[in-house]
Every structure is written in structure tokens, then in C-alpha cells.
Design an enzyme around this catalytic site. Structure first.
Site, PDB file in Angstrom:
ATOM      1  N   THR A 126       0.794  -1.229   0.083  1.00 52.19           N
ATOM      2  CA  THR A 126      -0.073   0.231   0.025  1.00 52.19           C
ATOM      3  C   THR A 126       0.874   1.232   0.153  1.00 52.19           C
ATOM      4  O   THR A 126       1.976   1.312   0.658  1.00 52.19           O
ATOM      5  CB  THR A 126      -0.985  -0.036   1.448  1.00 52.19           C
ATOM      6  OG1 THR A 126      -1.655  -1.085   1.336  1.00 52.19           O
ATOM      7  CG2 THR A 126      -1.573   1.238   1.641  1.00 52.19           C
ATOM      8  N   ARG A 154     -14.270  -7.373   0.175  1.00 52.78           N
ATOM      9  CA  ARG A 154     -13.605  -6.870   1.524  1.00 52.78           C
ATOM     10  C   ARG A 154     -13.197  -5.239   1.303  1.00 52.78           C
ATOM     11  O   ARG A 154     -12.449  -5.113   0.174  1.00 52.78           O
ATOM     12  CB  ARG A 154     -12.676  -7.998   1.720  1.00 52.78           C
ATOM     13  CG  ARG A 154     -11.637  -7.789   3.047  1.00 52.78           C
ATOM     14  CD  ARG A 154     -10.514  -6.785   2.489  1.00 52.78           C
ATOM     15  NE  ARG A 154      -9.622  -6.954   3.491  1.00 52.78           N
ATOM     16  CZ  ARG A 154      -8.339  -6.129   3.427  1.00 52.78           C
ATOM     17  NH1 ARG A 154      -7.925  -5.516   2.398  1.00 52.78           N
ATOM     18  NH2 ARG A 154      -7.600  -5.983   4.629  1.00 52.78           N
ATOM     19  N   ASP A 157      -8.523  -1.162   5.922  1.00 57.73           N
ATOM     20  CA  ASP A 157      -8.293   0.183   6.573  1.00 57.73           C
ATOM     21  C   ASP A 157      -7.748   1.475   5.879  1.00 57.73           C
ATOM     22  O   ASP A 157      -7.938   2.422   6.277  1.00 57.73           O
ATOM     23  CB  ASP A 157      -7.057   0.005   7.722  1.00 57.73           C
ATOM     24  CG  ASP A 157      -5.752  -0.374   7.099  1.00 57.73           C
ATOM     25  OD1 ASP A 157      -5.696  -1.248   6.112  1.00 57.73           O
ATOM     26  OD2 ASP A 157      -4.727  -0.058   7.496  1.00 57.73           O
ATOM     27  N   THR A 177       0.248   0.931   6.717  1.00 56.06           N
ATOM     28  CA  THR A 177       0.195  -0.460   5.906  1.00 56.06           C
ATOM     29  C   THR A 177       0.105  -1.563   6.500  1.00 56.06           C
ATOM     30  O   THR A 177       0.602  -1.504   7.558  1.00 56.06           O
ATOM     31  CB  THR A 177       1.148  -0.322   4.910  1.00 56.06           C
ATOM     32  OG1 THR A 177       1.110  -1.432   3.714  1.00 56.06           O
ATOM     33  CG2 THR A 177       2.458  -0.209   5.326  1.00 56.06           C
ATOM     34  N   GLY A 178      -0.451  -2.503   6.239  1.00 55.56           N
ATOM     35  CA  GLY A 178      -0.404  -3.703   6.907  1.00 55.56           C
ATOM     36  C   GLY A 178      -1.636  -4.617   6.805  1.00 55.56           C
ATOM     37  O   GLY A 178      -2.518  -4.212   6.090  1.00 55.56           O
ATOM     38  N   THR A 179      -1.949  -5.612   7.681  1.00 58.35           N
ATOM     39  CA  THR A 179      -2.968  -6.302   7.767  1.00 58.35           C
ATOM     40  C   THR A 179      -4.352  -5.426   8.231  1.00 58.35           C
ATOM     41  O   THR A 179      -4.574  -5.377   9.326  1.00 58.35           O
ATOM     42  CB  THR A 179      -3.008  -7.557   8.647  1.00 58.35           C
ATOM     43  OG1 THR A 179      -2.238  -7.027   9.870  1.00 58.35           O
ATOM     44  CG2 THR A 179      -2.284  -8.610   7.826  1.00 58.35           C
ATOM     45  N   GLY A 180      -4.959  -4.870   7.289  1.00 57.25           N
ATOM     46  CA  GLY A 180      -5.926  -3.987   7.592  1.00 57.25           C
ATOM     47  C   GLY A 180      -7.006  -3.954   8.708  1.00 57.25           C
ATOM     48  O   GLY A 180      -7.392  -3.281   9.366  1.00 57.25           O
TER      49      GLY A 180
END
Ligand code: ASP
Length: 261
Positions: A126, A154, A157, A177-180
Site C-alpha cells: 500500500t 472486502r 483500513d 500499511t499492513g493487515t487492515g
């Protein structure tokens, strides 16, 4: 827009693919002096989703538009529209094929969106940016294709104000950024801002607290970039690396990729 137009990043051209082999993009933007915000979710015909978020912020009464309605509005506002094939890259498509093959070897439970195979070890990508002007006005923006093999429409974030993006002139601007899912559950960017505003925690400690003691403890991974109200630059991540950089009006440019040590 430069980052969205580069096929190297998971946003705009080069966005990751969902389970159906389509790309669905999310983006958001926020201004720290007014708390004005705009976001789009699940779009795949606007060349630069971050410009769509900006139009939602500047030219509509709303904060978030999604899907077909968002695309119709953007066409009316005259934004550059593209055929969805514009966003194709073979590397992202192969990534989807690879994940699907792994699933065939080891079928997963589709009833669980938090299934480990969906949110497990993966590279993110992201893009986000935070900027401050000489009056101390902060702005933050984030743009993404989401996560490879995402299901059910889906949304992560990145288009959620307070989770993946936040800006407030009293504290800082943040892009994540990351596992939303974990950034949404911890309202991550707003949580960092609140720690700075109300508990007088330093920006570096606030990032560490949210990324490690909140997101990390739940099992989430990722990172955040932060620019505080005095134009100091901070970042932190609980992954092996995070592509990041900054540019100052003095001409200083820095680019980093891997761990903090
Ligand atoms: N945060 C994004 C999402 O969950 C993914 C990423 O950062 O790469 O949609």
C-alpha cells in the site's frame, strides 16, 4: 499519483487481485486543519484513486463513496477513467495464482475472513504520504489494492479515516500499511494521535505502542509513517521492512527499505 502510477506498488497500476481475479482499489485523504476527509472503496475504473478521494473531500457532502456510485460520480467530476485492464501486472496476477495453488493444496475455511491463510505472512505495498506546509497544515493520504485473494467485497483500513489514514494539526499526520483488519479494530492512526494529544506520549513511543502492544498482540502486522505538527518525521513497523522515504524543503532526501537497526 506517482506511486499509484508505478507498477511496483500495490495501488493504482499494480494493485493486487481479489479472489475473482479482479482489482478493487481503496483510497483516502485527510486535512489536519479542518479534519476534512474523503475516501473511495472498491473502485476499478478511476486511474488515480487518491484523486477520487480528494474529490469526495473537496466537492461532495460525503466522506466515503464506494463501487459503481463512486465511479459514476468521478466520471461526472471529469476524473480520468480507464479500462480495468490498465491496472494489470503479471507479477500481481501470478501472486494470486500462487496463493490459489497453495489453497488447493491446503483448502481453507472461507467462512473465516480472519483465516490465517488470508492474513498470514505476505508482503504489503500500500502507498501513503504525509505532508506539512509552512503554516503547519498537515495532510495524509493512503491508496491500495487491498490484499491478494480478498473476498466478499472486502474493504481494508486504507479508506477508513482513523484506521489507515489520519491527520490533525494538533498532533500529526499518519498513513498505515499492513493487515487492515487489525488497523481497523485498533483504530490505529487515530489511536496514535490520541496517545500524543491526551497522554503526551512521544510520536515514536505512540507508534511503538499501537504497532506492537495493540496490533502485534492481536496478530496483526504492518507499519506507519508519521509527520508531527512540528514537521518531525517518524516511522515504525513490526515487519522485516517497510519501503519508506522522505524529502525535506532543504533538499534532504532519504529512502530506506529494511529493518530499523
Ligand atoms: N492495509 C491494506 C489493506 O488491508 C493492505 C496493505 O497495506 O498492503 O487493505
Amino acid at each position: 499519483c506517482v506511486l499509484e502510477n508505478s507498477p511496483l506498488f500495490n495501488a493504482g497500476k499494480g494493485a493486487v487481485y481479489n479472489i475473482d481475479g479482479n482489482q478493487e482499489m481503496d483510497a483516502s485523504i485527510m486535512e489536519g486543519n479542518t479534519l476534512n476527509s474523503g475516501a473511495v472503496a472498491g473502485i476499478n475504473h478511476v486511474k488515480n484513486p487518491i484523486l477520487a478521494a480528494r474529490i469526495v473531500m473537496d466537492s461532495t457532502a460525503h466522506v466515503m463513496l464506494s463501487g459503481k456510485g463512486a465511479e459514476q460520480a468521478m466520471e461526472q467530476f471529469g476524473l480520468e477513467m480507464v479500462d480495468s485492464t490498465y491496472f494489470f501486472t503479471s507479477s500481481r496476477y501470478n501472486e494470486l495464482k500462487r496463493i490459489k495453488l497453495q489453497e488447493n493444496d491446503n483448502p481453507i475455511d472461507y467462512n473465516s475472513i480472519l483465516n490465517k491463510n488470508f492474513l498470514g505472512d505476505r508482503k504489503y505495498g500500500t502507498v501513503g504520504a504525509v505532508a506539512i506546509d509552512k503554516e503547519g497544515n498537515i495532510a495524509a493520504g493512503t491508496s491500495t489494492g487491498g490484499m491478494t485473494n480478498k473476498k466478499y467485497g472486502r474493504i481494508g483500513d486504507s479508506p477508513i479515516i482513523g484506521a489507515g489514514t489520519y491527520a490533525n494539526n494538533l498532533t500529526c499526520g499518519i498513513s498505515a500499511t499492513g493487515t487492515g483488519e487489525y488497523f481497523i479494530r485498533t483504530v490505529a492512526a487515530h489511536e496514535v494521535s490520541n496517545l500524543i494529544q491526551y497522554k503526551k506520549v512521544s510520536p515514536q513511543d505512540a507508534l511503538h505502542e499501537v504497532l506492537n502492544n495493540q496490533i502485534g498482540k492481536l496478530g496483526g502486522k504492518g507499519g506507519m509513517i508519521l509527520l508531527d505538527k512540528n514537521a518531525n518525521i517518524f516511522w515504525d513497523f513490526n515487519t522485516k521492512g517497510m519501503f519508506r522515504g522522505y524529502k525535506k524543503s532543504t533538499g534532504e532526501n532519504v529512502v530506506e527499505m529494511f529493518g530499523l537497526d
